[in-house]
Motif scaffolding. Sequence first.
Motif, PDB file in Angstrom:
ATOM      1  N   ILE A   1      43.592  41.843  37.946  1.00  0.00           N
ATOM      2  CA  ILE A   1      43.984  40.210  38.226  1.00  0.00           C
ATOM      3  C   ILE A   1      43.094  40.062  39.522  1.00  0.00           C
ATOM      4  O   ILE A   1      42.268  38.873  39.478  1.00  0.00           O
ATOM      5  N   GLN A   2      42.669  40.891  40.471  1.00  0.00           N
ATOM      6  CA  GLN A   2      42.081  40.520  41.707  1.00  0.00           C
ATOM      7  C   GLN A   2      40.431  40.360  41.229  1.00  0.00           C
ATOM      8  O   GLN A   2      39.874  39.580  41.662  1.00  0.00           O
TER       9      GLN A   2
ATOM     10  N   ARG B   1      48.005  43.075  32.484  1.00  0.00           N
ATOM     11  CA  ARG B   1      47.028  43.405  33.487  1.00  0.00           C
ATOM     12  C   ARG B   1      47.475  44.097  34.677  1.00  0.00           C
ATOM     13  O   ARG B   1      48.665  43.782  35.289  1.00  0.00           O
ATOM     14  N   THR B   2      46.596  44.941  35.308  1.00  0.00           N
ATOM     15  CA  THR B   2      47.044  45.611  36.522  1.00  0.00           C
ATOM     16  C   THR B   2      46.702  44.668  37.821  1.00  0.00           C
ATOM     17  O   THR B   2      46.068  43.659  37.518  1.00  0.00           O
ATOM     18  N   ASP B   3      47.153  45.073  38.980  1.00  0.00           N
ATOM     19  CA  ASP B   3      46.749  44.015  39.970  1.00  0.00           C
ATOM     20  C   ASP B   3      45.448  44.213  40.046  1.00  0.00           C
ATOM     21  O   ASP B   3      44.691  42.970  40.651  1.00  0.00           O
TER      22      ASP B   3
END
Length: 193
Positions: free
Chosen positions: A106-107, A101-103
Amino acid sequence: MKTTRLFSTLILAVCLGCGTLMAQNAPQKVCPAKAGKGTCAKMTPEQRMDMQAARMGKQLMLDDAKLAQFTTLYKEYLTALKDCRPAPAEPSAEAVKPCERTDAQIQQDIEKRFEVRQKVLDTQKKYYNSFKKILNARQLEKVFSMDRPGKMHKRMGQKPCPMMQGRMGKPGQMPVPGCPNQCPEAPQAPQGK
């Protein structure tokens, strides 16, 4: 000597064989709700909710009038809590593995969890005011105390893990002062700053 060993081995084999046969012929588990109807079938969510409401009403030791009010309100409460939680995502071919997953993803997931928790909290506050008209403070505490880690151990007669009870702090931190599991030689971290 050989005959006694042979005889004892034969008796041991017969005993083990009988034990295995008895274990295989154990009676099938019967649901308490369906005592005369045969074996236990998978319960529907409504049946599970009814049983949960009946169990909670029994724990609270309510009289018949309050029990009827409580049961309908508690079923509404459980339904509202269920509606707060998102439906499980269907596995698809495009599903991203957690490590890929990318940042931003995730956020976004963290923000979704915050939204769900806020919906649950709002629902609990709303129903708290309704339950307060029927129940006393101790009964309210039982209704709103969710199962936490460690409760399962208490039900099973085991001691809960100190880490799960929060007495040792979080991993990577010093234990809470006064924790019985802390090492006496370990230096204490400065407190209160």
